[in-house]
Write a protein that holds these residues in place. Structure first.
Motif, PDB file in Angstrom:
ATOM      1  N   LYS A 277       0.823  -1.207   0.000  1.00 24.23           N
ATOM      2  CA  LYS A 277       0.000   0.000   0.000  1.00 24.23           C
ATOM      3  C   LYS A 277       0.863   1.266   0.000  1.00 24.23           C
ATOM      4  CE  LYS A 277      -4.023  -1.917   2.420  1.00 24.23           C
ATOM      5  NZ  LYS A 277      -4.810  -1.870   3.689  1.00 24.23           N
ATOM      6  N   GLU A 278       2.135   1.108   0.349  1.00 25.55           N
ATOM      7  CA  GLU A 278       3.022   2.262   0.419  1.00 25.55           C
ATOM      8  C   GLU A 278       3.475   2.691  -0.982  1.00 25.55           C
ATOM      9  OE1 GLU A 278       4.169   3.973   3.510  1.00 25.55           O
ATOM     10  OE2 GLU A 278       2.208   3.040   3.741  1.00 25.55           O
ATOM     11  N   LYS A 279       3.819   3.971  -1.123  1.00 25.26           N
ATOM     12  CA  LYS A 279       4.243   4.497  -2.412  1.00 25.26           C
ATOM     13  C   LYS A 279       5.766   4.449  -2.547  1.00 25.26           C
ATOM     14  CE  LYS A 279       0.373   7.769  -2.512  1.00 25.26           C
ATOM     15  NZ  LYS A 279       0.011   9.209  -2.515  1.00 25.26           N
ATOM     16  N   ASP A 280       6.203   4.495  -3.778  1.00 25.49           N
ATOM     17  CA  ASP A 280       7.620   4.718  -4.104  1.00 25.49           C
ATOM     18  C   ASP A 280       8.554   3.556  -3.773  1.00 25.49           C
ATOM     19  OD1 ASP A 280       6.838   7.282  -4.896  1.00 25.49           O
ATOM     20  OD2 ASP A 280       7.149   8.074  -2.880  1.00 25.49           O
ATOM     21  N   TYR A 281       8.024   2.372  -3.476  1.00 27.29           N
ATOM     22  CA  TYR A 281       8.903   1.230  -3.217  1.00 27.29           C
ATOM     23  C   TYR A 281       9.205   0.491  -4.521  1.00 27.29           C
ATOM     24  CZ  TYR A 281       9.126   1.304   1.856  1.00 27.29           C
ATOM     25  OH  TYR A 281       9.412   1.641   3.161  1.00 27.29           O
ATOM     26  N   ILE A 282      10.463   0.161  -4.712  1.00 29.14           N
ATOM     27  CA  ILE A 282      10.879  -0.670  -5.840  1.00 29.14           C
ATOM     28  C   ILE A 282      10.867  -2.111  -5.346  1.00 29.14           C
ATOM     29  CG2 ILE A 282      12.734  -1.184  -7.473  1.00 29.14           C
ATOM     30  CD1 ILE A 282      13.670   1.807  -6.755  1.00 29.14           C
ATOM     31  N   ILE A 283      10.132  -2.982  -6.001  1.00 29.11           N
ATOM     32  CA  ILE A 283       9.926  -4.351  -5.518  1.00 29.11           C
ATOM     33  C   ILE A 283      10.839  -5.330  -6.251  1.00 29.11           C
ATOM     34  CG2 ILE A 283       8.248  -6.209  -5.250  1.00 29.11           C
ATOM     35  CD1 ILE A 283       6.057  -4.054  -5.159  1.00 29.11           C
ATOM     36  N   TYR A 284      11.521  -6.166  -5.464  1.00 36.24           N
ATOM     37  CA  TYR A 284      12.349  -7.247  -6.008  1.00 36.24           C
ATOM     38  C   TYR A 284      11.869  -8.573  -5.416  1.00 36.24           C
ATOM     39  CZ  TYR A 284      15.710  -3.634  -7.450  1.00 36.24           C
ATOM     40  OH  TYR A 284      16.312  -2.544  -8.022  1.00 36.24           O
ATOM     41  N   ASN A 285      11.703  -9.561  -6.274  1.00 32.82           N
ATOM     42  CA  ASN A 285      11.226 -10.870  -5.857  1.00 32.82           C
ATOM     43  C   ASN A 285      12.372 -11.878  -5.947  1.00 32.82           C
ATOM     44  OD1 ASN A 285       9.994 -13.403  -5.592  1.00 32.82           O
ATOM     45  ND2 ASN A 285       8.091 -12.700  -6.540  1.00 32.82           N
ATOM     46  N   PHE A 286      12.808 -12.373  -4.790  1.00 30.26           N
ATOM     47  CA  PHE A 286      13.892 -13.352  -4.747  1.00 30.26           C
ATOM     48  C   PHE A 286      13.551 -14.634  -5.512  1.00 30.26           C
ATOM     49  CE2 PHE A 286      15.545 -11.241  -0.763  1.00 30.26           C
ATOM     50  CZ  PHE A 286      16.832 -11.031  -1.228  1.00 30.26           C
ATOM     51  N   SER A 287      12.269 -14.914  -5.645  1.00 31.83           N
ATOM     52  CA  SER A 287      11.849 -16.124  -6.360  1.00 31.83           C
ATOM     53  C   SER A 287      12.051 -15.992  -7.863  1.00 31.83           C
ATOM     54  CB  SER A 287      10.374 -16.431  -6.068  1.00 31.83           C
ATOM     55  OG  SER A 287      10.151 -16.591  -4.680  1.00 31.83           O
ATOM     56  N   GLU A 288      12.224 -14.754  -8.314  1.00 32.62           N
ATOM     57  CA  GLU A 288      12.357 -14.499  -9.753  1.00 32.62           C
ATOM     58  C   GLU A 288      13.694 -13.894 -10.130  1.00 32.62           C
ATOM     59  OE1 GLU A 288       9.100 -11.899 -10.431  1.00 32.62           O
ATOM     60  OE2 GLU A 288       7.557 -13.406  -9.986  1.00 32.62           O
ATOM     61  N   MET A 289      14.476 -13.488  -9.135  1.00 33.80           N
ATOM     62  CA  MET A 289      15.724 -12.767  -9.410  1.00 33.80           C
ATOM     63  C   MET A 289      16.756 -13.120  -8.349  1.00 33.80           C
ATOM     64  SD  MET A 289      15.795  -8.668 -10.090  1.00 33.80           S
ATOM     65  CE  MET A 289      17.158  -7.823 -10.906  1.00 33.80           C
ATOM     66  N   SER A 290      17.983 -13.381  -8.742  1.00 33.77           N
ATOM     67  CA  SER A 290      19.017 -13.753  -7.781  1.00 33.77           C
ATOM     68  C   SER A 290      19.426 -12.566  -6.926  1.00 33.77           C
ATOM     69  CB  SER A 290      20.250 -14.295  -8.510  1.00 33.77           C
ATOM     70  OG  SER A 290      20.904 -13.249  -9.216  1.00 33.77           O
ATOM     71  N   GLU A 291      19.976 -12.857  -5.764  1.00 34.02           N
ATOM     72  CA  GLU A 291      20.424 -11.804  -4.863  1.00 34.02           C
ATOM     73  C   GLU A 291      21.469 -10.914  -5.521  1.00 34.02           C
ATOM     74  OE1 GLU A 291      21.567 -11.905  -0.243  1.00 34.02           O
ATOM     75  OE2 GLU A 291      23.209 -12.579  -1.525  1.00 34.02           O
TER      76      GLU A 291
END
Length: 305
Positions: A277-291
């Motif tokens: 619900k918060e604004k301005d966050y860049i989302i990264y998904n560990f299940s789809e992208m390596s650390e």
């Protein structure tokens, strides 16, 4: 304006490892934004970072108060802004960057967006409310401020007391007052949110609870239980309150462990809901992208931020 990074995400997602690696890359110190890791004696159950895991990265806001202390988000905001002010005014030295790392959304928001100037705690009101049951406090808050009642963690007695206290001291609604934010630092933040696919995240949480048990969580919780027996109701951290029920023979050990897993998954779900619900966050998904790829992309964004 100075700049910092927020690394947020649900419990068990992998914030600690990534934040340490990223801090080394950008010469940064870390401010913990975890509402349980501020407490002394709560180590295993809060997955508190160890000295060896810190790898010489300075950390703030860990082990600063006893677990039966009345510590609020307002206290956190003041302490963190004091740290930021001191860093901002470190003339003559090469100041390190700052990262705010944790999963307590309100703590993070109080620093990045500001916090309402709410009244200080009132001991007389607190003594009166402390004597009341959870159900009585829930009813009082619902009568005073139904919106706050619908949004707050109704199992957290401290938060119920604080919301009622603010309503009584101001004659206004806590839910409205806490939206009147005032930002008290000169930092802008690159906001990063880490996540995983639900099944993977829940599997990691269940496994982490089992590892905590093997690493001595029961013994640690027993020490906390004995040390703070007079004020146990003030200790609401997951992993401890469930074992307190076991120590009091209200549930079995197996039930306590399953309850810790369930409460941890539910907490992760609430965290995901909050940050989405918060604004301005860049989302990264560990299940789809390596650390490593996530860190590389954050560094690119940080350079241009």
């Amino acid at each position: 304006m100075l700049k910092g990074i927020v690394i947020a995400g649900p419990t068990g997602v992998g914030k600690t490892d990534l934040s340490i690696k990223l801090a080394k890359e950008i010469n940064s110190e870390i401010i913990s934004a975890d509402a349980s890791q501020i407490y002394k004696d709560l180590n295993i159950g809060t997955a508190k970072i160890t000295l060896s895991e810190m790898r010489e990265i300075k950390h703030y806001m860990i082990d600063i108060v006893n677990p039966d202390s009345d510590y609020s988000v307002g206290d956190f905001e003041k302490e963190v802004n004091k740290i930021l002010f001191e860093k901002e005014n470190s003339f003559g030295t090469k100041s390190k960057n700052i990262m705010l790392v944790g999963g307590t959304g309100l703590y993070i928001k109080s620093v990045t967006d500001g916090f309402a100037d709410l009244p200080a705690k009132n001991e007389n009101i607190r003594r009166e409310l402390d004597k009341k049951s959870l159900e009585e406090l829930q009813k009082i808050l619902k009568d005073l401020d139904e919106k706050a009642w619908s949004e707050i963690d109704l199992s957290n007695k401290l938060r119920l007391v604080r919301a009622i206290e603010v309503c009584r001291l101001t004659g206004e609604k806590f839910s409205e007052l806490r939206l009147k934010n005032k930002k008290n630092n000169n930092y802008k933040f690159l906001k990063i949110f880490l996540t995983r696919n639900r099944d993977e995240l829940y599997e990691r949480i269940n496994l982490r609870v089992e590892i905590m048990i093997k690493n001595g969580l029961v013994e640690e919780a027993k020490k906390v239980y004995n040390k703070y027996r007079e004020n146990l109701y003030k200790i609401s951290s997951i992993g401890y309150k469930e074992l307190f029920l076991y120590f009091e023979n209200k549930i079995s050990f197996d039930e306590a462990v399953e309850l810790i897993k369930k409460e941890s998954r539910n907490y992760a779900k609430r965290q995901l809901t909050w940050f989405r619900k918060e604004k301005d966050y860049i989302i990264y998904n560990f299940s789809e992208m390596s650390e490593s790829k996530i860190i590389k992309d954050i560094l690119k964004r940080w350079k241009n931020f």
